[in-house]
Motif scaffolding. Sequence first.
Motif, PDB file in Angstrom:
ATOM      1  N   ILE A   1       0.837  -1.200   0.000  1.00  0.00           N
ATOM      2  CA  ILE A   1       0.000   0.000   0.000  1.00  0.00           C
ATOM      3  C   ILE A   1       0.872   1.251   0.000  1.00  0.00           C
ATOM      4  O   ILE A   1       0.615   2.215  -0.733  1.00  0.00           O
ATOM      5  CB  ILE A   1      -0.948  -0.009   1.208  1.00  0.00           C
ATOM      6  N   LEU A   2       1.930   1.249   0.825  1.00  0.00           N
ATOM      7  CA  LEU A   2       2.811   2.409   0.893  1.00  0.00           C
ATOM      8  C   LEU A   2       3.472   2.672  -0.459  1.00  0.00           C
ATOM      9  O   LEU A   2       3.500   3.813  -0.936  1.00  0.00           O
ATOM     10  CB  LEU A   2       3.879   2.181   1.966  1.00  0.00           C
ATOM     11  N   LEU A   3       3.976   1.618  -1.098  1.00  0.00           N
ATOM     12  CA  LEU A   3       4.632   1.781  -2.399  1.00  0.00           C
ATOM     13  C   LEU A   3       3.642   2.280  -3.461  1.00  0.00           C
ATOM     14  O   LEU A   3       3.980   3.127  -4.292  1.00  0.00           O
ATOM     15  CB  LEU A   3       5.252   0.454  -2.837  1.00  0.00           C
ATOM     16  N   VAL A   4       2.426   1.738  -3.444  1.00  0.00           N
ATOM     17  CA  VAL A   4       1.416   2.149  -4.419  1.00  0.00           C
ATOM     18  C   VAL A   4       1.059   3.623  -4.252  1.00  0.00           C
ATOM     19  O   VAL A   4       0.968   4.381  -5.228  1.00  0.00           O
ATOM     20  CB  VAL A   4       0.156   1.269  -4.286  1.00  0.00           C
TER      21      VAL A   4
ATOM     22  N   CYS B   1      -5.574  -9.769  -6.180  1.00  0.00           N
ATOM     23  CA  CYS B   1      -4.389  -8.918  -6.117  1.00  0.00           C
ATOM     24  C   CYS B   1      -3.153  -9.687  -6.599  1.00  0.00           C
ATOM     25  O   CYS B   1      -3.197 -10.900  -6.829  1.00  0.00           O
ATOM     26  CB  CYS B   1      -4.172  -8.404  -4.700  1.00  0.00           C
ATOM     27  N   ALA B   2      -2.051  -8.968  -6.730  1.00  0.00           N
ATOM     28  CA  ALA B   2      -0.825  -9.539  -7.280  1.00  0.00           C
ATOM     29  C   ALA B   2      -0.325 -10.727  -6.456  1.00  0.00           C
ATOM     30  O   ALA B   2       0.174 -11.710  -7.014  1.00  0.00           O
ATOM     31  CB  ALA B   2       0.251  -8.458  -7.367  1.00  0.00           C
ATOM     32  N   ALA B   3      -0.453 -10.653  -5.125  1.00  0.00           N
ATOM     33  CA  ALA B   3       0.017 -11.755  -4.276  1.00  0.00           C
ATOM     34  C   ALA B   3      -0.767 -13.037  -4.548  1.00  0.00           C
ATOM     35  O   ALA B   3      -0.194 -14.128  -4.625  1.00  0.00           O
ATOM     36  CB  ALA B   3      -0.107 -11.359  -2.807  1.00  0.00           C
ATOM     37  N   ALA B   4      -2.080 -12.907  -4.714  1.00  0.00           N
ATOM     38  CA  ALA B   4      -2.903 -14.087  -4.997  1.00  0.00           C
ATOM     39  C   ALA B   4      -2.606 -14.639  -6.391  1.00  0.00           C
ATOM     40  O   ALA B   4      -2.537 -15.862  -6.584  1.00  0.00           O
ATOM     41  CB  ALA B   4      -4.385 -13.730  -4.878  1.00  0.00           C
TER      42      ALA B   4
ATOM     43  N   LEU C   1      -5.014  -3.855  -7.907  1.00  0.00           N
ATOM     44  CA  LEU C   1      -4.372  -5.055  -8.438  1.00  0.00           C
ATOM     45  C   LEU C   1      -3.120  -5.404  -7.647  1.00  0.00           C
ATOM     46  O   LEU C   1      -2.686  -6.557  -7.631  1.00  0.00           O
ATOM     47  CB  LEU C   1      -4.016  -4.867  -9.914  1.00  0.00           C
ATOM     48  N   PHE C   2      -2.505  -4.424  -6.996  1.00  0.00           N
ATOM     49  CA  PHE C   2      -1.330  -4.682  -6.165  1.00  0.00           C
ATOM     50  C   PHE C   2      -1.747  -5.114  -4.762  1.00  0.00           C
ATOM     51  O   PHE C   2      -1.118  -5.988  -4.165  1.00  0.00           O
ATOM     52  CB  PHE C   2      -0.458  -3.437  -6.099  1.00  0.00           C
TER      53      PHE C   2
ATOM     54  N   VAL D   1      -8.236   4.760 -11.519  1.00  0.00           N
ATOM     55  CA  VAL D   1      -6.871   4.642 -10.993  1.00  0.00           C
ATOM     56  C   VAL D   1      -6.862   3.789  -9.726  1.00  0.00           C
ATOM     57  O   VAL D   1      -5.965   2.966  -9.511  1.00  0.00           O
ATOM     58  CB  VAL D   1      -6.284   6.040 -10.725  1.00  0.00           C
ATOM     59  N   ALA D   2      -7.862   3.978  -8.876  1.00  0.00           N
ATOM     60  CA  ALA D   2      -7.931   3.207  -7.632  1.00  0.00           C
ATOM     61  C   ALA D   2      -8.069   1.714  -7.919  1.00  0.00           C
ATOM     62  O   ALA D   2      -7.495   0.881  -7.201  1.00  0.00           O
ATOM     63  CB  ALA D   2      -9.100   3.691  -6.772  1.00  0.00           C
TER      64      ALA D   2
END
Length: 214
Positions: free
Chosen positions: A84-87, A187-190, A144-145, A138-139
């Motif tokens: 979340i911080l990076l995004v 999301c990307a992890a899944a 997706l991350f 955009v949100a």
Amino acid sequence: LPVYTYLAMLLFPARADLVVFSLYLFNVAVGLLMGLLLKKTLFKTQPGNFVMELPPYHLPTLNAITMHTWQRLKDFILRAGQTILLVIVAINLLQLAKVASPFAAGPARVSILELGGRLITPLLAPLGIQASNWQASVALISGLFAKEAIVGSLQGLYQSGEAIRSGFGGLAAGLAYLIFISLYSPCAAALAMLFREHGWRWTLFAFGYLTLLA
């Protein structure tokens, strides 16, 4: 759940609890229907024998609850928190970078983030998302991350809850947006876990079919 709660309390303040509960029931119903559909088509095989021994049940102890809660909290902070911080940092950088706007005459300049959002927003027209509400698009990309990043993205782009309410313009668009979030790609992890377990074909299938379903 953070996304459901945040948007439901903003868009449906008098019935936020009912909206969140209804979204869960909706997901269960869609999951059952799609499971039956896939069982009759792609996974049309004979059921196999599977036996799993259930562990003995005990009353929970305070120590076990505390340890379990801490492990979940630590996992969220280390996994979702960093993402979340990076995004949010990336979104702010893209918001600062300006380019010439193809949507207006003259030397008007817009951020790269707004330009990308406006380009993909027409795809969300069936949800009732207007062209001016590019922040919602955009949100979804940030989701997706990590799905939780949708909340941070909306807060950062709109600055206030009142702006979010006016951006959606109506309850129908807000509810459609929530349903889209509940169904679209994991999301990307899944997706990474799905790739490791089943390969790129099933990963692309899950991404495509869930997003189209949404």
